[in-house]
Design a protein around this motif. Structure first.
Motif, short mmCIF file in Angstrom:
data_model
loop_
_atom_site.label_atom_id
_atom_site.label_comp_id
_atom_site.label_asym_id
_atom_site.label_seq_id
_atom_site.Cartn_x
_atom_site.Cartn_y
_atom_site.Cartn_z
N GLY A 16 0.82 -1.04 -0.26
CA GLY A 16 0.86 -0.10 0.09
C GLY A 16 0.78 1.46 -0.17
N ALA A 17 2.06 1.84 0.26
CA ALA A 17 3.11 2.40 0.37
C ALA A 17 3.42 2.61 -1.25
CB ALA A 17 4.81 2.14 1.09
N THR A 18 3.59 3.88 -1.17
CA THR A 18 4.45 5.08 -2.10
C THR A 18 5.58 4.34 -2.60
OG1 THR A 18 2.47 6.18 -2.64
CG2 THR A 18 4.13 7.23 -3.61
N VAL A 19 6.51 4.61 -3.38
CA VAL A 19 7.88 4.25 -3.52
C VAL A 19 8.40 4.99 -4.85
CG1 VAL A 19 8.19 2.29 -4.04
CG2 VAL A 19 10.08 2.75 -3.45
N ALA A 20 9.37 5.78 -4.39
CA ALA A 20 10.12 6.59 -5.43
C ALA A 20 11.21 6.07 -5.96
CB ALA A 20 9.72 7.60 -5.60
N PHE A 21 11.53 5.55 -7.02
CA PHE A 21 13.30 5.05 -7.60
C PHE A 21 13.64 6.56 -8.57
CE2 PHE A 21 12.23 1.68 -5.27
CZ PHE A 21 11.32 0.86 -6.38
N ASN A 22 15.32 6.66 -8.23
CA ASN A 22 15.66 8.03 -9.56
C ASN A 22 17.07 7.00 -9.90
OD1 ASN A 22 13.96 9.49 -7.96
ND2 ASN A 22 15.30 9.92 -5.82
N CYS A 23 17.11 8.10 -11.01
CA CYS A 23 18.30 7.04 -12.05
C CYS A 23 19.08 8.89 -12.58
CB CYS A 23 17.50 6.63 -13.06
SG CYS A 23 18.87 6.08 -14.51
N THR A 24 20.09 8.33 -12.70
CA THR A 24 20.83 9.54 -13.53
C THR A 24 21.40 9.03 -14.71
OG1 THR A 24 22.44 10.06 -12.03
CG2 THR A 24 21.50 11.24 -11.32
N TYR A 25 21.48 9.84 -15.90
CA TYR A 25 22.41 9.18 -16.62
C TYR A 25 23.17 10.42 -17.10
CZ TYR A 25 19.13 12.07 -19.34
OH TYR A 25 17.90 13.15 -19.91
N SER A 26 24.87 9.32 -17.16
CA SER A 26 25.40 11.06 -17.93
C SER A 26 25.53 11.58 -19.71
CB SER A 26 27.19 10.19 -17.91
OG SER A 26 26.92 8.98 -18.36
N ASN A 27 25.20 10.71 -20.14
CA ASN A 27 25.11 11.05 -21.95
C ASN A 27 23.72 12.23 -22.43
OD1 ASN A 27 25.73 12.03 -24.46
ND2 ASN A 27 26.66 10.01 -24.63
N SER A 28 23.89 13.31 -22.46
CA SER A 28 23.27 14.33 -22.41
C SER A 28 22.45 14.40 -23.79
CB SER A 28 23.34 15.98 -22.40
OG SER A 28 24.36 16.35 -23.19
N ALA A 29 23.07 13.89 -24.63
CA ALA A 29 22.11 13.42 -25.57
C ALA A 29 21.61 12.06 -25.67
CB ALA A 29 23.69 13.11 -27.10
N SER A 30 21.49 10.95 -25.22
CA SER A 30 21.20 10.16 -25.20
C SER A 30 19.09 10.51 -25.97
CB SER A 30 20.82 9.38 -23.24
OG SER A 30 21.97 8.76 -23.22
N GLN A 31 18.97 9.49 -25.89
CA GLN A 31 17.92 9.73 -26.60
C GLN A 31 16.50 8.87 -26.45
OE1 GLN A 31 18.56 8.91 -30.99
NE2 GLN A 31 18.04 10.72 -31.62
N SER A 32 16.22 7.67 -25.52
CA SER A 32 15.42 7.01 -24.92
C SER A 32 15.63 6.41 -23.82
CB SER A 32 15.14 5.74 -26.54
OG SER A 32 14.91 6.02 -27.08
N PHE A 33 14.40 5.69 -22.92
CA PHE A 33 14.67 5.91 -21.83
C PHE A 33 13.32 4.76 -21.10
CE2 PHE A 33 17.63 9.82 -20.86
CZ PHE A 33 17.57 10.83 -22.34
N PHE A 34 13.83 4.21 -20.54
CA PHE A 34 13.23 3.22 -19.67
C PHE A 34 13.14 2.37 -18.83
CE2 PHE A 34 12.45 1.85 -24.79
CZ PHE A 34 13.26 1.73 -25.09
N TRP A 35 11.85 2.32 -18.20
CA TRP A 35 11.99 1.60 -17.38
C TRP A 35 12.02 0.01 -17.25
CZ3 TRP A 35 14.61 2.61 -12.73
CH2 TRP A 35 14.47 4.08 -11.96
N TYR A 36 12.71 -0.89 -16.22
CA TYR A 36 12.89 -2.52 -16.86
C TYR A 36 12.14 -2.75 -15.56
CZ TYR A 36 13.43 -3.61 -21.68
OH TYR A 36 13.69 -3.57 -23.49
N ARG A 37 11.82 -4.28 -16.02
CA ARG A 37 11.50 -5.33 -13.74
C ARG A 37 12.48 -6.67 -14.02
NH1 ARG A 37 6.88 -6.56 -10.77
NH2 ARG A 37 7.51 -8.92 -9.75
#
Lengths: 111, 114
Positions: A16-37
């Motif tokens: 029932g809790a709410t949880v948040a995950f964060n992520c940082t990436y180094s290449n500012s020109a990256s184009q596509s982003f995903f979350w995989y489980r």
């Protein structure tokens, strides 16, 4: 600096809790982003793509901040079945075939 | 099951031996990818194919590693003279160009080099 950085956790949260995950990436020109489980000893499976405007899929909300090179995943109303490792993934500039994975953040939801 | 399949699922070998893994992609998927995942890490890109053409190889893929996709369908990954550091999960993924960017992963081959 790693190309994709995540807090490995584990995050231990009650149902029932709410949880948040964060992520940082180094290449500012990256184009596509995903979350995989990824479940223990299983293959990664796409959870959701991440779009610039942010997107939601049921209890899951993903956001992208290109200026800060930051991606987030919010899980509301956590279920026991959400227990898994969540992998932040980006693609290299001009090559969406090469996925760059973070180390993953482990989530454990308890009753 | 019409997903990506990999064979074998587990392989134990002695250091110095050669091993070969097979990946069968989803039917009609023209792109095929190999990744390696070690404990506590995310998968790392190794190489990928467009039909039978190998388009990119990572610097992680040393001379002891070779991948093929001779007929543009299944692929093999061979590791020669295995080392203990090769112990990992080897994951294969596939996708069809023009049908979105999602790569679909197989169950992986878990290699242990003794």
């Amino acid at each position: 600096r790693k190309e994709v950085e995540q807090d490995p956790g584990p995050f231990n949260v009650p149902e029932g809790a709410t949880v948040a995950f964060n992520c940082t990436y180094s290449n500012s020109a990256s184009q596509s982003f995903f979350w995989y489980r990824q479940d223990c000893r299983k293959e990664p499976k796409l959870l959701m793509s991440v779009y610039s405007s942010g997107n939601e899929d049921g209890r899951f909300t993903a956001q992208l901040n290109r200026a800060s090179q930051y991606i987030s995943l919010l899980i509301r109303d956590s279920k026991l079945s959400d227990s898994a490792t969540y992998l932040c993934v980006v693609t290299v500039p001009y090559n969406t075939d090469k996925l760059i994975f973070g180390t993953g953040t482990r989530l454990q939801v308890f009753p | 099951d019409t997903g990506v399949s990999q064979d074998p699922r587990h392989k134990i070998t002695k250091r110095g031996q050669n091993v070969t893994f097979r990946c069968d992609p989803i039917s009609e998927h023209n792109r095929l990818y190999w990744y390696r995942q070690t404990l506590g890490q995310g998968p790392e890109f190794l190489t990928y194919f467009q039909n039978e053409a190998q388009l990119e190889k990572s610097r992680l893929l040393s001379d002891r590693f070779s991948a093929e996709r001779p007929k543009g369908s299944f692929s093999t990954l061979e590791i020669q003279r295995t080392e203990q550091g090769d112990s990992a999960m080897y994951l294969c993924a596939s996708r069809k160009t023009g049908a979105g960017e999602t790569q679909y992963f197989g169950p992986g081959t878990r290699l242990l080099v003794l």
